[in-house]
Structure formats: structure tokens, C-alpha cells
Design a protein around this motif. Structure first.
Motif, PDB file in Angstrom:
ATOM      1  N   SER A   2     -15.549 -27.403   1.794  1.00 43.27           N
ATOM      2  CA  SER A   2     -14.607 -27.335   2.404  1.00 43.27           C
ATOM      3  C   SER A   2     -12.935 -26.486   1.185  1.00 43.27           C
ATOM      4  CB  SER A   2     -14.191 -28.964   1.605  1.00 43.27           C
ATOM      5  OG  SER A   2     -13.955 -29.221   0.926  1.00 43.27           O
ATOM      6  N   TYR A   3     -12.092 -26.453   2.131  1.00 42.10           N
ATOM      7  CA  TYR A   3     -10.998 -25.402   1.619  1.00 42.10           C
ATOM      8  C   TYR A   3      -9.629 -26.493   1.779  1.00 42.10           C
ATOM      9  CZ  TYR A   3     -14.504 -22.147   2.121  1.00 42.10           C
ATOM     10  OH  TYR A   3     -16.387 -21.978   1.441  1.00 42.10           O
ATOM     11  N   PRO A   4      -9.847 -27.441   0.950  1.00 42.79           N
ATOM     12  CA  PRO A   4      -8.517 -28.649   1.375  1.00 42.79           C
ATOM     13  C   PRO A   4      -6.260 -27.876   1.186  1.00 42.79           C
ATOM     14  CG  PRO A   4      -9.721 -29.243  -0.675  1.00 42.79           C
ATOM     15  CD  PRO A   4      -9.814 -27.796  -0.322  1.00 42.79           C
ATOM     16  N   TYR A   5      -6.925 -26.398   0.215  1.00 45.02           N
ATOM     17  CA  TYR A   5      -5.306 -26.316  -0.264  1.00 45.02           C
ATOM     18  C   TYR A   5      -4.234 -27.654  -0.500  1.00 45.02           C
ATOM     19  CZ  TYR A   5      -1.866 -23.568  -0.279  1.00 45.02           C
ATOM     20  OH  TYR A   5      -0.776 -22.023  -0.331  1.00 45.02           O
ATOM     21  N   MET A   6      -5.012 -27.997  -1.147  1.00 50.28           N
ATOM     22  CA  MET A   6      -4.284 -29.697  -1.662  1.00 50.28           C
ATOM     23  C   MET A   6      -4.063 -29.432  -2.950  1.00 50.28           C
ATOM     24  SD  MET A   6      -3.304 -32.895  -1.599  1.00 50.28           S
ATOM     25  CE  MET A   6      -3.024 -34.373  -2.481  1.00 50.28           C
ATOM     26  N   GLN A   7      -2.425 -29.598  -3.073  1.00 46.92           N
ATOM     27  CA  GLN A   7      -1.215 -29.465  -4.538  1.00 46.92           C
ATOM     28  C   GLN A   7      -1.588 -30.360  -5.370  1.00 46.92           C
ATOM     29  OE1 GLN A   7       2.603 -27.956  -3.443  1.00 46.92           O
ATOM     30  NE2 GLN A   7       2.556 -27.500  -6.216  1.00 46.92           N
ATOM     31  N   LEU A   8      -2.161 -30.610  -6.227  1.00 52.55           N
ATOM     32  CA  LEU A   8      -2.349 -31.316  -7.438  1.00 52.55           C
ATOM     33  C   LEU A   8      -0.919 -31.073  -8.658  1.00 52.55           C
ATOM     34  CD1 LEU A   8      -5.870 -32.480  -8.956  1.00 52.55           C
ATOM     35  CD2 LEU A   8      -4.983 -33.398  -6.727  1.00 52.55           C
ATOM     36  N   LYS A   9      -0.633 -30.110  -8.500  1.00 54.30           N
ATOM     37  CA  LYS A   9       0.288 -29.876  -9.627  1.00 54.30           C
ATOM     38  C   LYS A   9       0.132 -30.789 -10.604  1.00 54.30           C
ATOM     39  CE  LYS A   9       4.002 -31.046  -6.237  1.00 54.30           C
ATOM     40  NZ  LYS A   9       5.564 -31.776  -5.961  1.00 54.30           N
ATOM     41  N   THR A  10      -1.294 -29.963 -11.427  1.00 56.09           N
ATOM     42  CA  THR A  10      -1.961 -30.210 -12.397  1.00 56.09           C
ATOM     43  C   THR A  10      -3.294 -29.450 -12.596  1.00 56.09           C
ATOM     44  OG1 THR A  10      -2.742 -32.078 -14.212  1.00 56.09           O
ATOM     45  CG2 THR A  10      -2.800 -32.619 -11.937  1.00 56.09           C
ATOM     46  N   THR A  11      -3.761 -29.242 -13.744  1.00 57.96           N
ATOM     47  CA  THR A  11      -4.451 -28.605 -13.984  1.00 57.96           C
ATOM     48  C   THR A  11      -5.751 -29.891 -15.014  1.00 57.96           C
ATOM     49  OG1 THR A  11      -4.608 -27.582 -15.502  1.00 57.96           O
ATOM     50  CG2 THR A  11      -4.857 -26.829 -13.608  1.00 57.96           C
ATOM     51  N   ASP A  12      -5.350 -31.684 -14.898  1.00 58.62           N
ATOM     52  CA  ASP A  12      -5.670 -32.299 -15.901  1.00 58.62           C
ATOM     53  C   ASP A  12      -7.317 -32.566 -15.308  1.00 58.62           C
ATOM     54  OD1 ASP A  12      -5.573 -34.541 -18.414  1.00 58.62           O
ATOM     55  OD2 ASP A  12      -5.415 -35.876 -16.313  1.00 58.62           O
ATOM     56  N   GLU A  13      -8.265 -32.813 -16.731  1.00 58.79           N
ATOM     57  CA  GLU A  13      -9.658 -32.801 -15.666  1.00 58.79           C
ATOM     58  C   GLU A  13      -9.799 -34.801 -15.532  1.00 58.79           C
ATOM     59  OE1 GLU A  13     -13.547 -34.479 -16.254  1.00 58.79           O
ATOM     60  OE2 GLU A  13     -12.478 -34.829 -17.734  1.00 58.79           O
ATOM     61  N   THR A  14      -8.987 -35.642 -15.844  1.00 57.69           N
ATOM     62  CA  THR A  14      -8.886 -36.145 -14.880  1.00 57.69           C
ATOM     63  C   THR A  14      -8.431 -36.576 -13.576  1.00 57.69           C
ATOM     64  OG1 THR A  14      -9.335 -37.253 -17.683  1.00 57.69           O
ATOM     65  CG2 THR A  14      -8.712 -38.859 -15.626  1.00 57.69           C
ATOM     66  N   SER A  15      -7.619 -36.183 -13.537  1.00 56.99           N
ATOM     67  CA  SER A  15      -6.520 -36.498 -12.897  1.00 56.99           C
ATOM     68  C   SER A  15      -7.972 -35.851 -11.539  1.00 56.99           C
ATOM     69  CB  SER A  15      -5.647 -35.726 -12.945  1.00 56.99           C
ATOM     70  OG  SER A  15      -4.969 -35.954 -13.369  1.00 56.99           O
ATOM     71  N   ILE A  16      -8.068 -34.711 -12.057  1.00 57.46           N
ATOM     72  CA  ILE A  16      -9.373 -34.096 -11.277  1.00 57.46           C
ATOM     73  C   ILE A  16      -9.838 -33.943 -10.884  1.00 57.46           C
ATOM     74  CG2 ILE A  16     -11.090 -31.314 -10.821  1.00 57.46           C
ATOM     75  CD1 ILE A  16      -8.641 -30.056 -12.538  1.00 57.46           C
ATOM     76  N   ARG A  17     -11.347 -34.567 -11.970  1.00 60.93           N
ATOM     77  CA  ARG A  17     -12.387 -35.738 -11.610  1.00 60.93           C
ATOM     78  C   ARG A  17     -11.890 -37.140 -10.167  1.00 60.93           C
ATOM     79  NH1 ARG A  17     -14.560 -38.830 -16.207  1.00 60.93           N
ATOM     80  NH2 ARG A  17     -14.136 -36.812 -16.750  1.00 60.93           N
ATOM     81  N   GLU A  18     -10.963 -37.485 -10.630  1.00 57.19           N
ATOM     82  CA  GLU A  18     -10.205 -39.097 -10.008  1.00 57.19           C
ATOM     83  C   GLU A  18      -9.974 -38.817  -7.761  1.00 57.19           C
ATOM     84  OE1 GLU A  18      -6.413 -40.337 -11.382  1.00 57.19           O
ATOM     85  OE2 GLU A  18      -8.692 -41.684 -12.876  1.00 57.19           O
ATOM     86  N   TYR A  19      -9.596 -37.222  -8.195  1.00 57.86           N
ATOM     87  CA  TYR A  19      -9.578 -36.727  -6.942  1.00 57.86           C
ATOM     88  C   TYR A  19     -10.195 -36.507  -6.246  1.00 57.86           C
ATOM     89  CZ  TYR A  19      -9.083 -33.286  -2.638  1.00 57.86           C
ATOM     90  OH  TYR A  19      -8.556 -32.495  -2.245  1.00 57.86           O
ATOM     91  N   ILE A  47      -2.490 -25.690  -7.146  1.00 53.04           N
ATOM     92  CA  ILE A  47      -3.890 -26.065  -5.674  1.00 53.04           C
ATOM     93  C   ILE A  47      -5.472 -25.993  -5.396  1.00 53.04           C
ATOM     94  CG2 ILE A  47      -3.416 -25.024  -3.337  1.00 53.04           C
ATOM     95  CD1 ILE A  47      -0.459 -23.833  -4.242  1.00 53.04           C
ATOM     96  N   ILE A  48      -5.270 -26.788  -5.257  1.00 53.08           N
ATOM     97  CA  ILE A  48      -7.589 -26.340  -4.874  1.00 53.08           C
ATOM     98  C   ILE A  48      -7.010 -25.917  -3.887  1.00 53.08           C
ATOM     99  CG2 ILE A  48      -9.330 -28.078  -3.566  1.00 53.08           C
ATOM    100  CD1 ILE A  48      -7.747 -30.474  -5.531  1.00 53.08           C
ATOM    101  N   ARG A  49      -8.164 -24.476  -4.340  1.00 52.25           N
ATOM    102  CA  ARG A  49      -8.101 -23.677  -2.889  1.00 52.25           C
ATOM    103  C   ARG A  49      -9.880 -23.956  -2.339  1.00 52.25           C
ATOM    104  NH1 ARG A  49      -3.956 -20.300  -1.242  1.00 52.25           N
ATOM    105  NH2 ARG A  49      -2.569 -20.222  -2.898  1.00 52.25           N
ATOM    106  N   SER A  50     -10.879 -24.000  -3.072  1.00 54.37           N
ATOM    107  CA  SER A  50     -12.036 -24.382  -2.689  1.00 54.37           C
ATOM    108  C   SER A  50     -12.901 -26.500  -3.173  1.00 54.37           C
ATOM    109  CB  SER A  50     -12.921 -23.272  -2.518  1.00 54.37           C
ATOM    110  OG  SER A  50     -12.991 -23.243  -3.401  1.00 54.37           O
ATOM    111  N   LEU A  51     -13.496 -26.678  -2.719  1.00 60.06           N
ATOM    112  CA  LEU A  51     -14.792 -27.306  -2.941  1.00 60.06           C
ATOM    113  C   LEU A  51     -15.487 -27.220  -2.415  1.00 60.06           C
ATOM    114  CD1 LEU A  51     -14.181 -30.236  -4.476  1.00 60.06           C
ATOM    115  CD2 LEU A  51     -14.025 -31.537  -2.648  1.00 60.06           C
ATOM    116  N   PHE A  52     -17.297 -27.344  -3.624  1.00 50.16           N
ATOM    117  CA  PHE A  52     -18.454 -27.400  -2.855  1.00 50.16           C
ATOM    118  C   PHE A  52     -19.111 -28.988  -3.146  1.00 50.16           C
ATOM    119  CE2 PHE A  52     -16.792 -23.012  -3.372  1.00 50.16           C
ATOM    120  CZ  PHE A  52     -17.371 -22.467  -2.178  1.00 50.16           C
ATOM    121  N   ASP A  53     -19.900 -29.365  -2.471  1.00 51.59           N
ATOM    122  CA  ASP A  53     -20.433 -31.019  -2.718  1.00 51.59           C
ATOM    123  C   ASP A  53     -21.754 -30.997  -2.385  1.00 51.59           C
ATOM    124  OD1 ASP A  53     -20.679 -33.662  -2.529  1.00 51.59           O
ATOM    125  OD2 ASP A  53     -20.135 -33.876  -0.225  1.00 51.59           O
TER     126      ASP A  53
END
Length: 219
Positions: free
Chosen positions: A38-55, A110-116
Motif C-alpha cells: 500500500s502507498y498511504p502517503y501519510m504524514q506522521l511528521k516524525t521518524t520516531d520508531e515507537t510512533s511508526i510501530r503504533e501507526y 511521510i510514509i511512501r510505502s508499506l509492505f504487509d
């Protein structure tokens, strides 16, 4: 003259194809599921690993927060294009084989791609893992007197088999002929997977072990 040139051109490639004397028929084929992209183009405004994992856990249905399922960071890379995080799915702190999740962010967060590649968890998942007897039965079945198998590491995993997650043990094995492979065993000593871990280039002294990222636009 054309014949001679053809031989000279093909000769270097012949060296790339040579292997040591391994019985490659014993290795399993690649039968894994294709990762959902998936390619959500979601702006987290952070590269903190904990925040990314929660997302990720809130986005992927197989990872919706429960007391038994989790993600574990197994690889992180910063490239000229951004940041790349690779996770593996856990159930009761036990890894699920080939359940990686990879997320790629640009430099602006910004999340450019996600592979699940996660799996759905059954509430009745069996937790009876193979014991030492199952491991010893396998080692004794592969001519230990001549092949001298050495178990580098062993760990419990859940292995996907015909739509089910089976409790299993993964063995990392080296032999005296420099073969290096993994074996996945069920509690009844059934071989679920044998995968060659060597990488071959030019015979005989170029055997290496390598990691390969799931392909994505940023790497």
C-alpha cells in the motif's frame, strides 16, 4: 573465430553457476505469500520508531493491538531517500516465520510505502513446540558421522502451513562441507521447510550470507 569468441564470453558466467557438492534437491522451493503493498502517503511528521510501530499496528487488521500480538523491529536503514523500518510479527513473543512488515518514509516523515506480510491469528493457536527429542531425531537422520551437522542456533517459531500457524522450531545448521541452511521442524519431527542460507558467486571461496530487502520504490 566466432566460436572462440562465444566460448570466451560464456566462460566467466560458467564460474558464477558453480556450487560446492551439495544435494540441492533436499531444499524446499520458495512458496511464500506475496506481501500486500500500500502507498498511504501519510504524514506522521516524525521518524520516531515507537510512533511508526503504533501507526502500523492500528492500520493492519492482523496487528490490531491485543495482549498476545506485537511487532518487533529487526532492521533499520537510513538511505538518501529516507528511512526504512522492517518488523516481524510476534505472537506471545514468538516470531511468526516470514511475517515481515516494511515501512518506508521520506526525509519529511511521510510514509511512501508499506509492505504487509502478516498473518491472522487464531484464538486456538497451538503452543506445543518441538522438544530436544524432535531435534535429535532429525540430526540423527542426516548421517551425522559423515556430514557433521552443527546447530548454530535454534528458536521456536510459528510456521504458516496450509492456512494454519504451526508451532515449530527453526534450526540454523552448518556442515563440514561448508553447507549452511535452515530447517523448520514440527513437534513430530516433520520437516516443514529446508532453505539454503549460502549465497554463491565463484567456486570455491566466495560463499556469503546476505539479507535482501522487500523491493520498494525508495531502495
Amino acid at each position: 573465430m566466432k566460436t572462440v569468441c562465444s566460448i570466451l564470453l560464456l566462460f566467466p558466467f560458467a564460474g558464477l553457476c558453480q556450487k560446492q557438492s551439495l544435494d540441492i534437491k533436499r531444499f524446499s522451493g520458495e512458496g511464500f505469500q506475496i506481501a500486500r503493498a500500500s502507498y498511504p502517503y501519510m504524514q506522521l511528521k516524525t521518524t520516531d520508531e515507537t510512533s511508526i510501530r503504533e501507526y502500523i499496528q492500528n492500520r493492519i487488521d492482523n496487528l490490531k493491538p491485543t495482549k498476545n500480538t506485537a511487532l518487533k523491529l529487526v532492521d533499520y536503514l537510513e538511505s538518501p531517500g529516507g528511512y526504512h523500518f522492517t518488523y516481524i510479527q510476534l505472537y506471545n513473543n514468538i516470531p511468526i516465520y516470514n511475517s515481515q512488515v516494511k515501512v518506508n518514509l521520506d526525509k519529511e516523515g511521510i510514509i511512501r510505502s508499506l509492505f504487509d506480510n502478516t498473518y491472522s491469528i487464531s484464538p486456538l493457536l497451538n503452543s506445543s513446540f518441538p522438544d530436544k527429542n524432535a531435534i535429535n531425531d532429525y540430526l540423527n537422520s542426516i548421517s551425522p558421522e559423515t556430514r557433521h551437522p552443527h546447530v548454530v542456533s535454534e528458536n521456536n517459531i510459528y510456521f504458516p502451513e496450509k492456512g494454519l500457524l504451526i508451532p515449530a522450531v527453526r534450526l540454523d545448521i552448518r556442515e563440514s562441507d561448508n553447507s549452511h541452511y535452515e530447517v523448520v521442524l514440527s513437534p513430530l519431527s516433520k520437516v516443514l521447510q529446508i532453505h539454503d542460507l549460502n549465497r554463491y558467486l565463484i567456486f570455491p571461496d566466495s560463499v556469503v550470507t546476505a539479507s535482501v530487502f522487500i523491493p520498494d520504490p525508495l531502495t
